[in-house]
Scaffold this active site. Structure first.
Site, short mmCIF file in Angstrom:
data_model
loop_
_atom_site.label_atom_id
_atom_site.label_comp_id
_atom_site.label_asym_id
_atom_site.label_seq_id
_atom_site.Cartn_x
_atom_site.Cartn_y
_atom_site.Cartn_z
N ARG A 100 0.83 -1.21 0.00
CA ARG A 100 0.00 0.00 0.00
C ARG A 100 0.86 1.25 0.00
O ARG A 100 0.57 2.25 -0.63
CB ARG A 100 -0.86 0.03 1.26
CG ARG A 100 -2.11 -0.76 1.21
CD ARG A 100 -2.97 -0.29 2.34
NE ARG A 100 -3.07 1.15 2.35
CZ ARG A 100 -3.83 1.83 1.47
NH1 ARG A 100 -4.50 1.17 0.58
NH2 ARG A 100 -3.89 3.13 1.49
N CYS A 124 -6.80 -3.79 1.92
CA CYS A 124 -6.01 -4.90 2.48
C CYS A 124 -6.83 -5.57 3.56
O CYS A 124 -7.98 -5.21 3.80
CB CYS A 124 -4.68 -4.39 3.01
SG CYS A 124 -4.81 -3.60 4.61
N ARG A 129 -9.35 1.08 2.93
CA ARG A 129 -8.22 2.02 2.85
C ARG A 129 -8.24 2.87 1.58
O ARG A 129 -7.32 2.79 0.76
CB ARG A 129 -6.91 1.27 3.02
CG ARG A 129 -6.89 0.42 4.30
CD ARG A 129 -5.59 -0.23 4.57
NE ARG A 129 -4.61 0.72 5.05
CZ ARG A 129 -3.39 0.37 5.46
NH1 ARG A 129 -3.08 -0.91 5.48
NH2 ARG A 129 -2.53 1.25 5.88
N PRO A 130 -9.27 3.70 1.41
CA PRO A 130 -9.33 4.58 0.24
C PRO A 130 -8.22 5.63 0.28
O PRO A 130 -7.56 5.80 1.29
CB PRO A 130 -10.71 5.25 0.40
CG PRO A 130 -11.00 5.19 1.86
CD PRO A 130 -10.35 3.93 2.37
N VAL A 131 -7.99 6.33 -0.84
CA VAL A 131 -6.97 7.38 -0.90
C VAL A 131 -7.59 8.73 -1.30
O VAL A 131 -6.91 9.62 -1.80
CB VAL A 131 -5.84 7.00 -1.89
CG1 VAL A 131 -5.04 5.81 -1.36
CG2 VAL A 131 -6.40 6.73 -3.29
N VAL A 338 -10.02 3.02 14.11
CA VAL A 338 -9.26 3.52 12.95
C VAL A 338 -9.52 2.67 11.69
O VAL A 338 -9.75 3.20 10.61
CB VAL A 338 -7.75 3.58 13.26
CG1 VAL A 338 -6.95 4.06 12.03
CG2 VAL A 338 -7.49 4.50 14.45
N ARG A 408 6.60 -8.96 6.72
CA ARG A 408 6.43 -7.65 6.09
C ARG A 408 6.89 -6.51 7.01
O ARG A 408 7.39 -5.51 6.58
CB ARG A 408 4.94 -7.41 5.77
CG ARG A 408 4.38 -8.11 4.56
CD ARG A 408 3.03 -7.48 4.24
NE ARG A 408 3.11 -6.04 4.44
CZ ARG A 408 2.20 -5.35 5.16
NH1 ARG A 408 1.18 -5.95 5.73
NH2 ARG A 408 2.34 -4.04 5.31
C1 EPZ Z 1 -0.45 4.30 8.26
O1 EPZ Z 1 -1.38 3.81 7.31
C2 EPZ Z 1 0.41 3.10 8.67
N1 EPZ Z 1 1.06 2.55 7.50
C3 EPZ Z 1 -0.48 2.03 9.30
O2 EPZ Z 1 0.36 0.97 9.78
C4 EPZ Z 1 -1.19 2.61 10.51
O3 EPZ Z 1 -2.09 1.66 11.03
C5 EPZ Z 1 -1.99 3.87 10.07
O4 EPZ Z 1 -1.11 4.82 9.44
C6 EPZ Z 1 -2.64 4.56 11.26
O5 EPZ Z 1 -1.72 4.87 12.22
C7 EPZ Z 1 2.17 3.16 7.01
O6 EPZ Z 1 2.63 4.18 7.48
C8 EPZ Z 1 2.82 2.50 5.83
P1 EPZ Z 1 -4.35 6.46 7.56
P2 EPZ Z 1 -2.27 4.82 6.43
O7 EPZ Z 1 -4.30 7.14 6.23
O8 EPZ Z 1 -1.46 6.00 6.08
C9 EPZ Z 1 -8.96 6.27 6.31
C10 EPZ Z 1 1.03 -1.25 10.17
O9 EPZ Z 1 0.50 -2.18 10.83
N2 EPZ Z 1 -8.54 7.06 5.11
O10 EPZ Z 1 -4.06 7.26 8.76
O11 EPZ Z 1 -2.90 4.06 5.35
C11 EPZ Z 1 -8.41 4.84 6.26
O12 EPZ Z 1 -9.22 4.00 5.50
C12 EPZ Z 1 0.18 -0.35 9.26
O13 EPZ Z 1 2.23 -0.99 10.22
C13 EPZ Z 1 -9.53 7.52 4.25
O14 EPZ Z 1 -10.72 7.31 4.47
O15 EPZ Z 1 -3.37 5.20 7.54
C14 EPZ Z 1 -8.37 4.45 7.74
O16 EPZ Z 1 -9.62 3.98 8.13
C15 EPZ Z 1 -1.23 -0.82 9.15
N3 EPZ Z 1 -9.13 8.21 3.13
C16 EPZ Z 1 -8.03 5.77 8.40
O17 EPZ Z 1 -8.34 6.81 7.48
C17 EPZ Z 1 -7.81 8.46 2.85
O18 EPZ Z 1 -7.50 9.08 1.82
C18 EPZ Z 1 -6.56 5.87 8.82
O19 EPZ Z 1 -5.77 5.72 7.68
C19 EPZ Z 1 -6.84 7.99 3.75
C20 EPZ Z 1 -7.23 7.28 4.88
#
Ligand code: EPZ
Length: 439
Positions: A100, A124, A129-131, A338, A408
């Site tokens: 990701r 995943c 996990r949308p962007v 989260v 991983r």
């Molecule tokens: C980072 O993921 C970490 N990964 C994750 O670690 C960690 O769990 C997460 O931050 C929260 O702390 C990396 O840094 C590589 P988010 P990320 O964007 O950036 C929603 C591990 O175990 N969201 O803060 O993907 C999303 O779906 C991994 O090491 C949207 O809706 O986390 C989630 O529910 C797992 N739209 C929430 O926000 C978006 O555009 C938090 O996601 C982006 C996110």
């Protein structure tokens, strides 16, 4: 590094209830190293990263960067990166789909080249996990973004092909979106303000890395980040922060086996909520100097946990704490806010005799006197760590499968536990007839 076939055929065999003791070294942070490697694209000169963990995810990021023209040379925990010759090549989907964090390249590529195509990372095991927040941030900075056939096409409007500073309010303090916008803004024209930004330590580490290349960033680590764009960035030599989640996982290894252990290097402030929860449950966590912690065991009391963005309790420690709570005195409520699908380890802990009931995103954990060793299957990265921890405390033998998840994100976890005295080994089920049923 193990191959996918090895991982499928290998399991961790753990003889539980072996006390641990001694000191263990904490590796560099996965969730910082990955984004710093992508951030190196912002600079067309040499970038050296130190303290890189030995992980499958880092391997994959190396392959993805190489596929888009970045030169990389790794020696031990040091990697030299040069992104001078990046082109418009698109990273292959088969690589991107496995990581990701590969999406982190979109901000730096757009900022450097004015246009790019990056495959959507997709969901995943732990959630969709949308962007959308990443995309909206880039659109606010003057990019046209469309998604076609699973690929995000982004192009900066206007002849100058340079992103424009903007004021961006994040609907949710997403770690990834904050990192994408912050990186893109370092080379944008003018000032960018990110409000309701994520405050995780990895964000501050990324900002320090970018600043070491000449970027102008203020407020990283708070909910308001201000970036003044510059024309270009220069070379750097930077050391990645220690992995707070690996450190938290090893603290639980001490608590769940009633063992006194020490670990370093750690930044205690990165683990404030984890240390507070552990102390609330009974075990003592002692600071032994600026970057060293000692865990002193005690009977574990039940407590409620609710995952939140930093400085709240980290979702990446939820599964490991649940493993500990299965052996606590009393009942605990664990609420995962989260990610929408991050309680899959419950079924495997129940196989080991844990008393857990789930309703939506809440798990009610009733402490039991002991766990029994069993064959269990890891479903995601942190779930795999929770099963290893449960195996260390359980009576008898636990066999943990699905090690591709563990590899991983953990740098030789079983080796570090063995160094602390754990009775744990990675075996290939093919070579062990008594486990052939697992292959
Ligand atoms: C980072 O993921 C970490 N990964 C994750 O670690 C960690 O769990 C997460 O931050 C929260 O702390 C990396 O840094 C590589 P988010 P990320 O964007 O950036 C929603 C591990 O175990 N969201 O803060 O993907 C999303 O779906 C991994 O090491 C949207 O809706 O986390 C989630 O529910 C797992 N739209 C929430 O926000 C978006 O555009 C938090 O996601 C982006 C996110």
């Amino acid at each position: 590094m193990t191959t996918p076939l090895d991982e499928q055929q290998s399991v961790l065999e753990i003889q539980g209830q072996t006390p641990l003791r001694g000191e263990v070294n904490i590796s560099g942070a996965k969730n910082s190293a990955l984004v710093l490697m992508a951030g190196a694209i912002l600079c067309s000169e040499d970038c050296r990263l130190r303290n890189l963990p030995l992980l499958v995810d880092i391997e994959r990021m190396t392959q993805i960067l190489a596929a888009i023209g970045v030169k990389l040379n790794r020696k031990g925990d040091v990697i030299d990166i040069n992104a001078q010759d990046i082109g418009q090549d698109q990273a292959p989907y088969e690589l991107v789909s496995q990581l990701r964090a590969s999406f982190f390249v979109i901000g730096p590529l757009l900022a450097r080249l004015g246009m790019t195509r990056v495959p959507l990372p997709g969901g995943c095991a732990i959630g969709a996990r949308p962007v959308d927040l990443h995309v909206r941030g880039l659109q606010a900075m003057g990019a046209d973004v469309r998604i076609e056939h699973g690929v995000v096409h982004a192009c900066v409007r206007g002849s100058r092909k340079r992103l424009q500073g903007a004021k961006i309010y994040l609907d949710y303090p997403s770690v990834g979106a904050t990192e994408t916008i912050m990186m893109a803004a370092t080379l944008a024209e003018g000032e960018t303000i990110i409000e309701n930004a994520a405050q995780e330590p990895e964000i501050a580490d990324l900002a320090n890395f970018c600043r070491s290349m000449g970027a102008k960033i203020k407020g990283a680590g708070t909910n308001k980040i201000i970036i003044s764009g510059v024309e270009r960035l220069h070379s750097t030599d930077y050391c990645v922060i220690p992995d707070r989640i690996e450190a938290g996982t090893l603290l639980i290894a001490g608590a769940i086996t009633q063992s006194e252990i020490s670990l370093s290097p750690v930044f205690p402030e990165h683990l404030a909520s984890v240390i507070a929860k552990l102390r609330e449950m009974g075990p003592q966590v002692i600071m032994e100097g600026p970057d060293r912690l000692r865990l002193v065991p005690a009977p574990v009391r039940a407590t409620d946990i609710k995952t939140l963005p930093f400085p709240g309790f980290p979702t990446d420690m939820q599964a490991q704490f649940m493993a500990l709570l299965t052996l606590s005195e009393g009942s605990s409520m664990v609420t995962e806010t989260v990610f929408e699908n991050r309680l899959r380890h419950v079924a495997e802990l129940q196989r080991m005799g844990a008393d857990i009931r789930v309703k939506g995103n809440i798990a009610l954990v009733k402490g039991v006197p002991f766990l029994s060793g069993a064959p269990v299957m890891a479903t995601d990265l942190r779930a795999s760590a929770a099963l290893v921890l449960a195996g260390l405390a359980a009576q008898g033998t636990t066999l943990v499968q699905g090690l591709h998840h563990l590899d991983r994100g953990y740098d030789n976890l079983e080796g570090k536990l063995r160094k602390l005295g754990a009775n744990i080994r990675r075996i290939s089920v093919v070579d062990e007839p008594e486990y052939s049923a697992l292959s």
